[in-house]
Write a protein that holds these residues in place. Structure first.
Motif, PDB file in Angstrom:
ATOM      1  N   ILE A 236       0.839  -1.202   0.000  1.00  0.00           N
ATOM      2  CA  ILE A 236       0.000   0.000   0.000  1.00  0.00           C
ATOM      3  C   ILE A 236       0.875   1.254   0.000  1.00  0.00           C
ATOM      4  O   ILE A 236       0.650   2.221  -0.709  1.00  0.00           O
ATOM      5  CB  ILE A 236      -0.929   0.018   1.239  1.00  0.00           C
ATOM      6  CG1 ILE A 236      -1.911  -1.156   1.185  1.00  0.00           C
ATOM      7  CG2 ILE A 236      -1.671   1.347   1.331  1.00  0.00           C
ATOM      8  CD1 ILE A 236      -2.732  -1.328   2.458  1.00  0.00           C
ATOM      9  N   LEU A 237       1.924   1.196   0.833  1.00  0.00           N
ATOM     10  CA  LEU A 237       2.761   2.392   0.985  1.00  0.00           C
ATOM     11  C   LEU A 237       3.653   2.631  -0.221  1.00  0.00           C
ATOM     12  O   LEU A 237       4.087   3.750  -0.470  1.00  0.00           O
ATOM     13  CB  LEU A 237       3.600   2.277   2.250  1.00  0.00           C
ATOM     14  CG  LEU A 237       2.784   2.359   3.545  1.00  0.00           C
ATOM     15  CD1 LEU A 237       3.664   2.069   4.742  1.00  0.00           C
ATOM     16  CD2 LEU A 237       2.115   3.721   3.686  1.00  0.00           C
ATOM     17  N   ILE A 249      -3.234  10.853  -3.374  1.00  0.00           N
ATOM     18  CA  ILE A 249      -3.848  10.233  -2.196  1.00  0.00           C
ATOM     19  C   ILE A 249      -2.866   9.228  -1.604  1.00  0.00           C
ATOM     20  O   ILE A 249      -2.647   8.155  -2.163  1.00  0.00           O
ATOM     21  CB  ILE A 249      -5.170   9.521  -2.554  1.00  0.00           C
ATOM     22  CG1 ILE A 249      -6.144  10.496  -3.228  1.00  0.00           C
ATOM     23  CG2 ILE A 249      -5.787   8.912  -1.293  1.00  0.00           C
ATOM     24  CD1 ILE A 249      -7.477   9.877  -3.615  1.00  0.00           C
ATOM     25  N   VAL A 250      -2.248   9.640  -0.503  1.00  0.00           N
ATOM     26  CA  VAL A 250      -1.348   8.727   0.209  1.00  0.00           C
ATOM     27  C   VAL A 250      -2.208   7.896   1.151  1.00  0.00           C
ATOM     28  O   VAL A 250      -2.980   8.447   1.945  1.00  0.00           O
ATOM     29  CB  VAL A 250      -0.281   9.513   0.992  1.00  0.00           C
ATOM     30  CG1 VAL A 250       0.555   8.574   1.851  1.00  0.00           C
ATOM     31  CG2 VAL A 250       0.611  10.291   0.018  1.00  0.00           C
ATOM     32  N   MET A 251      -2.107   6.558   1.086  1.00  0.00           N
ATOM     33  CA  MET A 251      -3.035   5.698   1.846  1.00  0.00           C
ATOM     34  C   MET A 251      -2.440   5.305   3.205  1.00  0.00           C
ATOM     35  O   MET A 251      -2.260   4.125   3.514  1.00  0.00           O
ATOM     36  CB  MET A 251      -3.380   4.475   1.010  1.00  0.00           C
ATOM     37  CG  MET A 251      -4.138   4.846  -0.258  1.00  0.00           C
ATOM     38  SD  MET A 251      -4.227   3.459  -1.413  1.00  0.00           S
ATOM     39  CE  MET A 251      -2.571   3.394  -2.036  1.00  0.00           C
ATOM     40  N   ALA A 255      -2.840   1.483   5.197  1.00  0.00           N
ATOM     41  CA  ALA A 255      -1.575   0.805   5.495  1.00  0.00           C
ATOM     42  C   ALA A 255      -1.465   0.566   6.998  1.00  0.00           C
ATOM     43  O   ALA A 255      -1.064  -0.505   7.455  1.00  0.00           O
ATOM     44  CB  ALA A 255      -0.400   1.645   5.005  1.00  0.00           C
ATOM     45  N   TYR A 256      -1.852   1.580   7.757  1.00  0.00           N
ATOM     46  CA  TYR A 256      -1.747   1.458   9.210  1.00  0.00           C
ATOM     47  C   TYR A 256      -2.661   0.352   9.739  1.00  0.00           C
ATOM     48  O   TYR A 256      -2.322  -0.339  10.706  1.00  0.00           O
ATOM     49  CB  TYR A 256      -2.049   2.812   9.864  1.00  0.00           C
ATOM     50  CG  TYR A 256      -1.939   2.760  11.371  1.00  0.00           C
ATOM     51  CD1 TYR A 256      -0.720   2.457  11.979  1.00  0.00           C
ATOM     52  CD2 TYR A 256      -3.054   2.983  12.187  1.00  0.00           C
ATOM     53  CE1 TYR A 256      -0.616   2.388  13.359  1.00  0.00           C
ATOM     54  CE2 TYR A 256      -2.950   2.913  13.567  1.00  0.00           C
ATOM     55  CZ  TYR A 256      -1.737   2.611  14.144  1.00  0.00           C
ATOM     56  OH  TYR A 256      -1.636   2.531  15.508  1.00  0.00           O
ATOM     57  N   ASP A 296       5.725   7.718   8.508  1.00  0.00           N
ATOM     58  CA  ASP A 296       6.404   8.470   7.442  1.00  0.00           C
ATOM     59  C   ASP A 296       5.401   8.921   6.379  1.00  0.00           C
ATOM     60  O   ASP A 296       5.475  10.038   5.867  1.00  0.00           O
ATOM     61  CB  ASP A 296       7.472   7.595   6.750  1.00  0.00           C
ATOM     62  CG  ASP A 296       8.625   7.241   7.670  1.00  0.00           C
ATOM     63  OD1 ASP A 296       8.729   7.870   8.754  1.00  0.00           O
ATOM     64  OD2 ASP A 296       9.401   6.333   7.329  1.00  0.00           O
ATOM     65  N   ALA A 297       4.463   8.006   6.059  1.00  0.00           N
ATOM     66  CA  ALA A 297       3.469   8.344   5.037  1.00  0.00           C
ATOM     67  C   ALA A 297       2.491   9.393   5.573  1.00  0.00           C
ATOM     68  O   ALA A 297       2.167  10.370   4.883  1.00  0.00           O
ATOM     69  CB  ALA A 297       2.712   7.087   4.611  1.00  0.00           C
TER      70      ALA A 297
END
Lengths: 307, 744
Positions: A236-237, A249-251, A255-256, A296-297
């Motif tokens: 995902i990252l 769109i950063v997911m 991911a978390y 980080d994301a």
């Protein structure tokens, strides 16, 4: 801190009073996160939202699972599934200690009769790559809360610093209600038409989960799920930041979720006794690596951006 | 002469950090003030959980004006030199003074520094102190960047003299110093304005804050012992706990409660540990029975119900804790009764001791064989020592030690007794860990001594074999403590053992099993193993021997292990023992040169003998005979050494009395013979004092000899004979220690 507080009568009344109190102090009263976690800190409303510069204030109950703590519902104060009450305020307000003491008053602890103490207890979560300084709060020698000023989460410095309060609800409620065995604690009003004790709600599930956690959980499957969650989190990252329509769109949250999953799977494997002492560190390190990548994301997103 | 008062008011400071913080505050501020030119009479620092306080009495009101003169280069010096001088003084060329010197015109810089007022200096020093305070751990809070141990809420900074009090203008981020503080968090939370230290202290007391830690400690101890005494009981002293508890309260209120009858059968150490570690309670003991019957808790406030609610809450928490402890105790006893202590230890096969040194069970096997070997040396039964070694660490698998690691050993002794093992085995479970530090007792029971030595020697040789030695301040496996433990055990029991043989064998076994077990019979793999454990040199040598063909390497491994152990690792470990011994002896007042003189003698791996020598020499050197011995020896040795250096030979052929010319020379021959007749049997009995007395008696004949006789005679035969005689004196006098190493 004047006026004698009215004692609550049930577990749920204590929760409701905490909701009312913190809601009244400006916190967004959130709902539990819909995943299995080991502690309220794992809720993204704490882990992720303690990062970045945006002010934040949230309070919520978080059902928490610690498979190794299961005792088949027999131990008076150990459970594999229990509730934490969690408050996170960013930046930490200067009167956070006073606010916290007010919450104890709100749930019926009379400040004039009890001995409240802030005893050094630095908090560290090796799986989240997080640490902070603070205390465990003692009421007459009993630990009723954790009080932490977050310094780092997911390897990132917290700027500004969040103040985190964690109440172990069962233990606190048992103390306030004067109950010796958690299963005997009134869950709802003892005078209601259907009075229920904590044991009426949870005794059977404690037995069932204790058996599953310790004896039955399929370790091969859990190991595979751990690997899957780890791989999915990283996939995902590593996806491109722009989606098919060209939007950035950063997911971080999806991911978390996988990181949370990996963490809980590790706890289950640990309870099954299939993780050796040396492997343990390695697994914790793998979860921490995921948490760090999620952090980080997140800090590259709108909600997590630095000032 | 104003007085200074500083209070840094914060959220709760960890108790364990307060003492150090008081010292740091005092030192940083007073050093800063003095550096800036102020003087003061006295200073005192105080702390409570919420405040760090400094009072400085008799501070000068301002720093003196300073006039500083610096001599520069000559007026006609190169431009670069003059520019450099200007840069270092911060002046311009026309500000320099020109003065005539013997050698011509010289430039001088005169810098006038005006005096500064105390408040300005204090403000500067305090700000620097807060910003650089050496907390072991500090934090940020809110949106600020300031760091402190916990959020800092207010600063009180006041200079007080006959004219009144003046707030020192200090500002740090969002904080501005004032003249107010707060009282007790619950009993008197209002802000209070103060005018001086005395006023501050008195007002705080009225606001339920006892400022002085020592006073709080005294109050707690006094009230606790008084309450216990009234019931015919005594409080178990615990200075560490007292200091900690005093750092947790501003207004100590001592409350004593009873321990539930169902818990009184628990071992007192369990009650004490559980109460101290979890609840910070003091234990109250019945002196008649030795049982812990009550607890003392220290609350931070008075209440309308005289602490009844607080005490009830504490008692309840204690009950829950002790229920856990009782559960562990009963569980462990059941285990011991069903499978015995060795059964309890079975799980240690799955507990790693160190990934290169195997499991705890492997370790126990090694300790067992070593204990068996050591037993005869310390007067213990080998079978009992071996049995004790097998069970001494069984309690590491007990539920109780899992919960309270500090009870390791103690629980083992209880469980050994419960299992019906011999008393000396039970004792060894606890005592084999001893001595735990320089001030801890050394065990006396021979079985305990054997296991204690075996445990420590296995640890030391093991970590030496895998090259995990202490470096600098890092000693994660407490190897220095283990070595000192071995030394103290050997000395206390007068054990005579040639340590090098002993440790070399164990080191060889460790290295051998390291290589053999892990890497099998392949030489290349064995070489890799050697390299892995930090023995690159040996790995290369081993590889060089292979000659490109692999063959069964067990013999090679075994040879190499022994070789490494004897030539490299063993001596290295022995010198580690020597270093620890030096520290140990120096603490007992034995000079380093005395120790070095004894270390230079053969047999220095027998530490008991070494110490006997050093003690005898140290005592002897303090007597007149000691001076005689040293002077006589040195006189003979100096001349001999010079002659030997000049001639390039050693005069060790022995002297012949027939070449003696004078009666003084003949007398010296006789004296040497007489001395040797006393020295030889004394040395055989290790009576070093008697031997040295006989050596000291040589001084008079030596002196007489030197007065009467010219050593460097023209007749080469006479000269050679005399030098040979001096050589006899040298060897005679150097039998106890190498006296050339003695200073003075």
């Amino acid at each position: 801190m004047t006026g004698k507080p009215v004692p609550p009568r049930s577990f749920q009344e204590i929760i409701l009073r905490l909701m009312t109190y913190w809601g009244g102090k400006g916190c967004a009263v959130l709902q539990p996160y819909d995943m299995e976690v080991g502690a309220g800190t794992f809720h993204p409303a704490t882990t992720l939202r303690s990062l970045g510069a945006r002010p934040w204030a949230a309070a919520y109950v978080q059902p928490s699972r610690r498979p190794t703590d299961g005792r088949y519902g027999e131990n008076p104060n150990r459970l594999q599934h229990y509730y934490q009450y969690q408050v996170l305020i960013k930046p930490s307000p200067p009167d956070l200690q006073a606010l916290y003491l007010g919450s104890l008053q709100a749930i019926g602890i009379d400040m004039d009769l009890h001995d409240i103490r802030f005893v050094e207890d630095d908090w560290e979560s090796p799986t989240l790559g997080a640490w902070g300084l603070g205390w465990e709060v003692w009421c007459d020698g009993m630990e009723v809360s954790q009080f932490t000023y977050f310094q780092q989460v997911g390897g990132h410095d917290c700027k500004p610093v969040s103040g985190e309060l964690t109440y172990g609800l069962e233990r606190l409620a048992m103390y306030v209600l004067g109950v010796d065995h958690v299963m005997d604690m009134p869950y709802n009003d003892p005078d209601s038409p259907t009075p229920l004790k904590y044991g009426d709600v949870f005794r059977q599930t404690e037995q069932e989960y204790s058996r599953w956690n310790f004896d039955q959980a399929d370790t091969e499957m859990l190991l595979q799920h751990f690997k899957d969650a780890e791989a999915e989190c990283q996939r995902i990252l590593s996806a491109p930041e722009l989606d098919k329509a060209g939007r950035r769109i950063v997911m971080a949250h999806p991911a978390y979720d996988q990181c949370i999953k990996a963490s809980h799977l590790f706890n289950l494997l640990d309870a099954r006794g299939v993780i050796s002492v040396t492997e343990r560190q390695a697994y914790i390190g793998r979860v921490r690596a995921l948490a760090k990548q999620c952090a980080d994301a997140f800090v590259t997103t709108e909600a997590g951006a630095a000032a | 002469m104003p007085d200074l008062l500083i209070e840094l008011f914060s959220e709760e400071i960890p108790a364990r950090m307060q003492a150090r913080a008081r010292e740091d505050l005092k030192k940083l501020v007073t050093d800063g003030l003095v550096e800036a030119g102020l003087t003061y009479a006295t200073a005192g620092a105080f702390s409570t959980p919420r405040r760090l306080v400094l009072t400085v009495q008799g501070l000068s009101a301002e720093s003196p004006a300073l006039r500083e003169e610096r001599k520069g280069p000559k007026a006609d010096a190169p431009a670069a030199a003059i520019e450099g001088f200007l840069r270092s003084t911060g002046l311009t060329r026309d500000q320099l003074e020109l003065r005539e010197d013997k050698k011509g015109a010289v430039l001088f810089a005169v810098v006038e520094k005006p005096g500064r007022r105390a408040p300005d200096i204090v403000a500067e020093v305090l700000e620097r102190t807060i910003r650089t305070f050496p907390w072991p751990k500090s934090m940020r809070w809110g949106s600020g960047t300031l760091r402190w141990v916990r959020p800092l809420h207010s600063i009180l900074c006041l200079l007080t003299d006959e004219g009144g009090a003046e707030v020192v203008p200090v500002t740090l981020d969002h904080l501005t110093a004032g003249n107010t503080t707060e009282g007790h968090r619950f009993m008197a939370p209002a802000r209070i304005a103060v005018t001086s230290f005395d006023d501050y202290r008195a007002k705080l007391r009225r606001a339920f804050v006892m400022l002085d830690t020592a006073e709080r400690e005294q109050a707690i101890w006094h009230d606790a012992t008084t309450q216990a005494f009234a019931l015919g009981l005594e409080v178990v002293p615990d200075a560490g706990l007292l200091a900690e508890v005093a750092g947790l309260v501003e207004w100590p209120v001592v409350l004593m409660g009873a321990i539930g009858g169902e818990f009184l059968s628990l071992p007192p150490e369990v009650l004490q540990t559980s109460m101290r570690e979890h609840q910070k309670f003091f234990s109250v003991r019945n002196p008649a029975t030795g049982r812990i019957e009550r607890f003392v808790t220290v609350a931070n406030r008075e209440t309308a119900d005289h602490g009844e609610t607080i005490l009830a809450g504490n008692a309840k928490v204690l009950s829950a804790r002790l229920s856990d402890a009782r559960f562990f105790w009963e569980n462990d006893l059941r285990t011991v009764q069903t499978v015995g202590l060795e059964g309890m230890a079975a799980g240690l096969a799955h507990v790693t001791f160190h990934n290169k040194l195997g499991s705890q069970a492997d370790r126990i096997l090694r300790i067992e064989s070593l204990a068996r070997e050591i037993a005869p040396l310390v007067g213990a039964s080998p079978d009992l020592a071996a049995e004790a070694a097998r069970v001494a660490k069984a309690d590491l698998q007990s539920a109780m030690v899992n919960e309270f690691p500090e009870l390791q050993g103690t629980m083992g002794s209880y469980y050994a007794r419960a299992a019906g093992l011999p008393e000396s085995v039970a004792l060894a479970c606890k005592a084999h860990y001893q001595p735990l530090g320089p001030s801890d007792e050394v065990p006396t029971d021979p079985v305990s001594v054997a296991v204690a030595l075996a445990d420590k020697i296995d640890t030391l040789t093991g970590f030496w074999a895998i090259d995990e030695k202490p470096t600098g301040s890092k000693d994660p496996f407490a190897l220095r403590r283990a070595a000192l433990g071995v030394i103290r055990l050997l000395l206390a029991r007068d054990v005579r053992v040639a340590l090098i043989q002993f440790i070399a064998t164990r080191v060889a076994a460790h290295v051998g099993s390291q290589i053999g077990n892990v890497y099998g019979s392949k030489t290349v793999a064995a070489a890799a193993a050697l390299s892995d454990i930090g023995q690159k040199n040996f790995a290369e040598k081993l590889l060089a021997q292979i000659d490109n063909k692999e063959y069964d390497a067990f013999a090679v491994i075994s040879d190499f292990s022994a070789d490494i152990a004897v030539r490299d690792i063993g001596p290295n470990l022995l010198s580690f023992f020597h270093d620890r011994l030096k520290v140990h002896l120096r603490e007992q007042g034995i000079r380093h040169d005395v120790i070095d003189a004894c270390l230079a003698m053969p047999g220095n791996d027998d530490l008991t003998l070494l110490v006997k020598r050093a003690e005898a020499l140290s005592a002897f050197l303090k007597t007149d005979d000691g001076t005689n011995l040293l002077q006589g020896f040195k006189r003979a040795n100096n001349i001999l050494t010079q002659a030997e250096a000049k001639d390039g030979v050693e005069y060790s052929f022995g002297a012949d009395p027939k070449f003696a010319e004078t009666k003084e020379e003949r007398a010296l021959f006789t004296a040497l013979e007489t001395a040797q007749a006393t020295i030889a049997p004394a040395m055989a009995q290790e009576d070093f004092a008697a031997a040295m007395a006989a050596m000291a008696a040589l001084r008079a004949p030596i002196d007489a000899f030197f007065t009467a006789v010219q050593v460097n005679a023209e007749n080469p035969v006479l000269r050679r004979n005399r030098l040979n005689m001096l050589h006899t004196i040298r060897t005679t006098c150097a039998q106890v220690a190498d006296l050339t190493r003695i200073e003075g």
